[in-house]
Design a protein around this motif. Structure first.
Motif, mmCIF file in Angstrom:
data_model
loop_
_atom_site.group_PDB
_atom_site.id
_atom_site.type_symbol
_atom_site.label_atom_id
_atom_site.label_comp_id
_atom_site.label_asym_id
_atom_site.label_seq_id
_atom_site.Cartn_x
_atom_site.Cartn_y
_atom_site.Cartn_z
ATOM 1 N N CYS A 315 0.823 -1.209 0.000
ATOM 2 C CA CYS A 315 0.000 0.000 0.000
ATOM 3 C C CYS A 315 0.860 1.263 0.000
ATOM 4 O O CYS A 315 0.432 2.317 -0.485
ATOM 5 N N LYS A 316 2.068 1.179 0.521
ATOM 6 C CA LYS A 316 2.952 2.345 0.570
ATOM 7 C C LYS A 316 3.378 2.787 -0.820
ATOM 8 O O LYS A 316 3.727 3.944 -1.028
ATOM 9 N N TYR A 317 3.336 1.861 -1.789
ATOM 10 C CA TYR A 317 3.826 2.156 -3.130
ATOM 11 C C TYR A 317 2.734 2.093 -4.191
ATOM 12 O O TYR A 317 3.016 2.297 -5.368
ATOM 13 N N CYS A 318 1.513 1.828 -3.775
ATOM 14 C CA CYS A 318 0.422 1.643 -4.730
ATOM 15 C C CYS A 318 -0.051 2.977 -5.297
ATOM 16 O O CYS A 318 -0.312 3.928 -4.552
ATOM 17 N N ASP A 319 -0.195 3.054 -6.623
ATOM 18 C CA ASP A 319 -0.670 4.277 -7.280
ATOM 19 C C ASP A 319 -2.126 4.577 -6.957
ATOM 20 O O ASP A 319 -2.584 5.708 -7.157
ATOM 21 N N TRP A 320 -2.853 3.563 -6.474
ATOM 22 C CA TRP A 320 -4.284 3.736 -6.213
ATOM 23 C C TRP A 320 -4.590 3.887 -4.726
ATOM 24 O O TRP A 320 -5.745 3.817 -4.316
ATOM 25 N N ALA A 321 -3.579 4.112 -3.915
ATOM 26 C CA ALA A 321 -3.793 4.186 -2.467
ATOM 27 C C ALA A 321 -4.769 5.300 -2.093
ATOM 28 O O ALA A 321 -5.614 5.134 -1.202
ATOM 29 N N ASP A 322 -4.684 6.442 -2.772
ATOM 30 C CA ASP A 322 -5.564 7.565 -2.442
ATOM 31 C C ASP A 322 -7.017 7.262 -2.773
ATOM 32 O O ASP A 322 -7.940 7.772 -2.126
ATOM 33 N N ALA A 323 -7.246 6.439 -3.781
ATOM 34 C CA ALA A 323 -8.614 6.077 -4.158
ATOM 35 C C ALA A 323 -9.143 4.941 -3.293
ATOM 36 O O ALA A 323 -10.333 4.873 -2.989
ATOM 37 N N CYS A 324 -8.243 4.036 -2.893
ATOM 38 C CA CYS A 324 -8.647 2.847 -2.140
ATOM 39 C C CYS A 324 -8.998 3.181 -0.688
ATOM 40 O O CYS A 324 -9.949 2.645 -0.121
ATOM 41 N N HIS A 325 -8.221 4.065 -0.069
ATOM 42 C CA HIS A 325 -8.407 4.446 1.343
ATOM 43 C C HIS A 325 -8.303 3.260 2.281
ATOM 44 O O HIS A 325 -8.933 3.241 3.342
ATOM 45 N N PHE A 326 -7.510 2.257 1.902
ATOM 46 C CA PHE A 326 -7.301 1.121 2.797
ATOM 47 C C PHE A 326 -6.559 1.593 4.044
ATOM 48 O O PHE A 326 -5.582 2.326 3.975
ATOM 49 N N GLN A 327 -7.042 1.139 5.197
ATOM 50 C CA GLN A 327 -6.389 1.485 6.460
ATOM 51 C C GLN A 327 -6.476 0.296 7.391
ATOM 52 O O GLN A 327 -7.563 -0.131 7.769
ATOM 53 N N ASP A 328 -5.332 -0.249 7.734
ATOM 54 C CA ASP A 328 -5.283 -1.447 8.572
ATOM 55 C C ASP A 328 -5.992 -1.195 9.898
ATOM 56 O O ASP A 328 -5.738 -0.207 10.587
ATOM 57 N N GLY A 329 -6.915 -2.097 10.225
ATOM 58 C CA GLY A 329 -7.636 -1.995 11.483
ATOM 59 C C GLY A 329 -8.924 -1.215 11.417
ATOM 60 O O GLY A 329 -9.687 -1.183 12.399
ATOM 61 N N ARG A 330 -9.233 -0.590 10.294
ATOM 62 C CA ARG A 330 -10.470 0.171 10.153
ATOM 63 C C ARG A 330 -11.519 -0.669 9.454
ATOM 64 O O ARG A 330 -11.264 -1.248 8.401
ATOM 65 N N ASP A 331 -12.701 -0.732 10.039
ATOM 66 C CA ASP A 331 -13.793 -1.541 9.484
ATOM 67 C C ASP A 331 -13.284 -2.967 9.212
ATOM 68 O O ASP A 331 -12.795 -3.621 10.097
ATOM 69 N N GLY A 332 -13.375 -3.408 7.975
ATOM 70 C CA GLY A 332 -12.911 -4.760 7.650
ATOM 71 C C GLY A 332 -11.529 -4.797 7.043
ATOM 72 O O GLY A 332 -11.113 -5.831 6.516
ATOM 73 N N ASP A 333 -10.804 -3.671 7.103
ATOM 74 C CA ASP A 333 -9.471 -3.615 6.499
ATOM 75 C C ASP A 333 -8.438 -4.267 7.402
ATOM 76 O O ASP A 333 -8.322 -3.918 8.592
ATOM 77 N N HIS A 334 -7.683 -5.210 6.833
ATOM 78 C CA HIS A 334 -6.629 -5.868 7.606
ATOM 79 C C HIS A 334 -5.466 -6.222 6.698
ATOM 80 O O HIS A 334 -5.656 -6.732 5.592
ATOM 81 N N LEU A 335 -4.265 -5.939 7.172
ATOM 82 C CA LEU A 335 -3.082 -6.449 6.503
ATOM 83 C C LEU A 335 -2.965 -7.942 6.800
ATOM 84 O O LEU A 335 -3.286 -8.379 7.902
ATOM 85 N N HIS A 336 -2.507 -8.704 5.842
ATOM 86 C CA HIS A 336 -2.354 -10.145 6.016
ATOM 87 C C HIS A 336 -0.872 -10.468 5.981
ATOM 88 O O HIS A 336 -0.206 -10.282 4.964
ATOM 89 N N TYR A 337 -0.371 -10.919 7.096
ATOM 90 C CA TYR A 337 1.066 -11.086 7.248
ATOM 91 C C TYR A 337 1.531 -12.425 6.682
ATOM 92 O O TYR A 337 0.908 -13.465 6.907
ATOM 93 N N ILE A 338 2.633 -12.365 5.942
ATOM 94 C CA ILE A 338 3.233 -13.554 5.362
ATOM 95 C C ILE A 338 4.073 -14.221 6.443
ATOM 96 O O ILE A 338 5.131 -13.720 6.816
#
Length: 371
Positions: A315-338
């Motif tokens: 997400c730090k490098y994604c060109d669409w981050a401003d449109a996506c508004h993904f935020q870890d821990g908000r609503d159903g947004d979660h980072l998935h750790y490898i």
């Protein structure tokens, strides 16, 4: 007004002199392919002396400059300087690949092997609920070795960045391209090569734009050791000793190129899998493809980023981050750790993920992950 002026004067954003990473990758691909093709016409790398190898590399560079860059005369003095410095890295990669192949029975048998309509092999296709998904692409290089009327194949991919083969990422549905092509060759390779195929593994070959920094008083031996460390392959290989020894003559004693280790007792470990484990991994990759097809069919474009840590998030490098508004821990947004997969373990565990991410179980039962 500024937009109109840009159109009239054909203005472009200022770019730094030199190659970008993708441009460098294309350059290295070009040189390696042309050098190895020329060596094959001369009886293989083993039949080509070092001085002729360098001449072939220089000829490939000159051809690239002429055909792809249109010469260097129109480039700035700084670009020409950076390009000349870049050649040290390119020649180091060529020399390293040649040294590996001179110490191996595996030899290149195909370059830029294409999967897809009108290409060398048919596309990888699968049908899910009435929808057919067709996957096309290219393999940088395929190496082969014949034993007992069977052709052992390994897929080699040139990587100009820091990327390494990571089985933990494969488990999450990432970086499956190399394995996908290897298992496709198992199914379709006989029609091209005329022999039954045995998968021998996949390798990432580092081909980075890096001039190794070193102290002025470093010895040539130390510099060579540093280069070999930078250029050591990553991947997953068939664990059969005879196959490993065919890949590198000293693989069972003191490997220089392969991603394996040998302890004082002579035990070999590292990125290894048995034939049975590779077969199970192939089944897992096929199930992943079916899940991807279902996601495509359903039009699912949810953001489900994977990462090793928060700083590693795409997400730090994604060109669409401003449109996506993904935020870890908000609503159903979660980072998935490898999560790491231990090299010495063979993990048989239920696969549970959503959109190829481990959050809830689906109908996939078991998969094998092994090094």
């Amino acid at each position: 007004r500024s937009s109109a002026a840009s159109d009239v004067y054909k203005r472009q954003p200022r770019k730094p002199a030199g190659f970008t990473a993708p441009e460098y990758g294309t350059f290295v691909h070009y040189v390696l392919e042309h050098v190895l093709r020329a060596c094959r016409e001369r009886g293989g790398v083993k039949a080509v002396p070092a001085e002729e190898l360098r001449a072939l590399a220089q000829a490939a560079v000159e051809r690239y400059v002429s055909e792809e860059l249109g010469g260097l005369e129109h480039e700035t003095a700084r670009f020409r300087y950076l390009f000349r410095r870049l050649l040290k890295s390119v020649y180091a990669v060529v020399d390293n690949v040649a040294e590996e192949l001179r110490a191996s029975q595996f030899q290149p048998i195909s370059f830029e092997l294409g999967f897809g309509a009108g290409k060398d092999l048919p596309p990888v296709e699968l049908s899910v609920d009435g929808m057919t998904v067709s996957i096309s692409g290219f393999v940088d290089r395929v190496d082969g070795w014949v034993k007992d009327n069977r052709l052992y194949l390994r897929v080699v991919d040139y990587k100009s960045g820091k990327k390494a083969f990571d089985l933990a990422a494969v488990r999450m549905g990432l970086d499956i391209q190399m394995l996908l092509y290897l298992f496709a060759l198992k199914k379709e390779g006989k029609q091209r090569f005329g022999m039954d195929i045995e998968p021998a593994g996949v390798l990432y070959l580092p081909a980075r734009d890096e001039i190794l920094s070193a102290e002025r008083n470093i010895t040539p031996e130390q510099l060579q050791s540093q280069r070999e460390k930078e250029l050591r392959r990553t991947g997953l290989l068939l664990s059969e000793p005879e196959v490993l020894q065919a890949m590198e003559h000293e693989a069972l004693q003191s490997p220089r190129f392969l991603p394996v280790r040998v302890n004082r007792e002579g035990d070999v470990s590292g990125a290894l899998a048995s034939a049975d484990q590779l077969g199970r991994l192939g089944q897992y990759v096929e199930r992943l493809l079916h899940q991807i097809a279902r996601e495509v069919r359903d039009g699912n474009i949810d953001a489900d980023p994977c990462c090793h840590n928060e700083d590693d998030s795409f997400c730090k490098y994604c060109d669409w981050a401003d449109a996506c508004h993904f935020q870890d821990g908000r609503d159903g947004d979660h980072l998935h750790y490898i999560l790491p997969v231990k090299p010495e373990d063979v993990v048989m565990a239920p696969v549970s993920y959503t959109h190829l991410r481990p959050t809830r179980p689906i109908s996939i039962s078991y998969a094998v992950f092994c090094l």
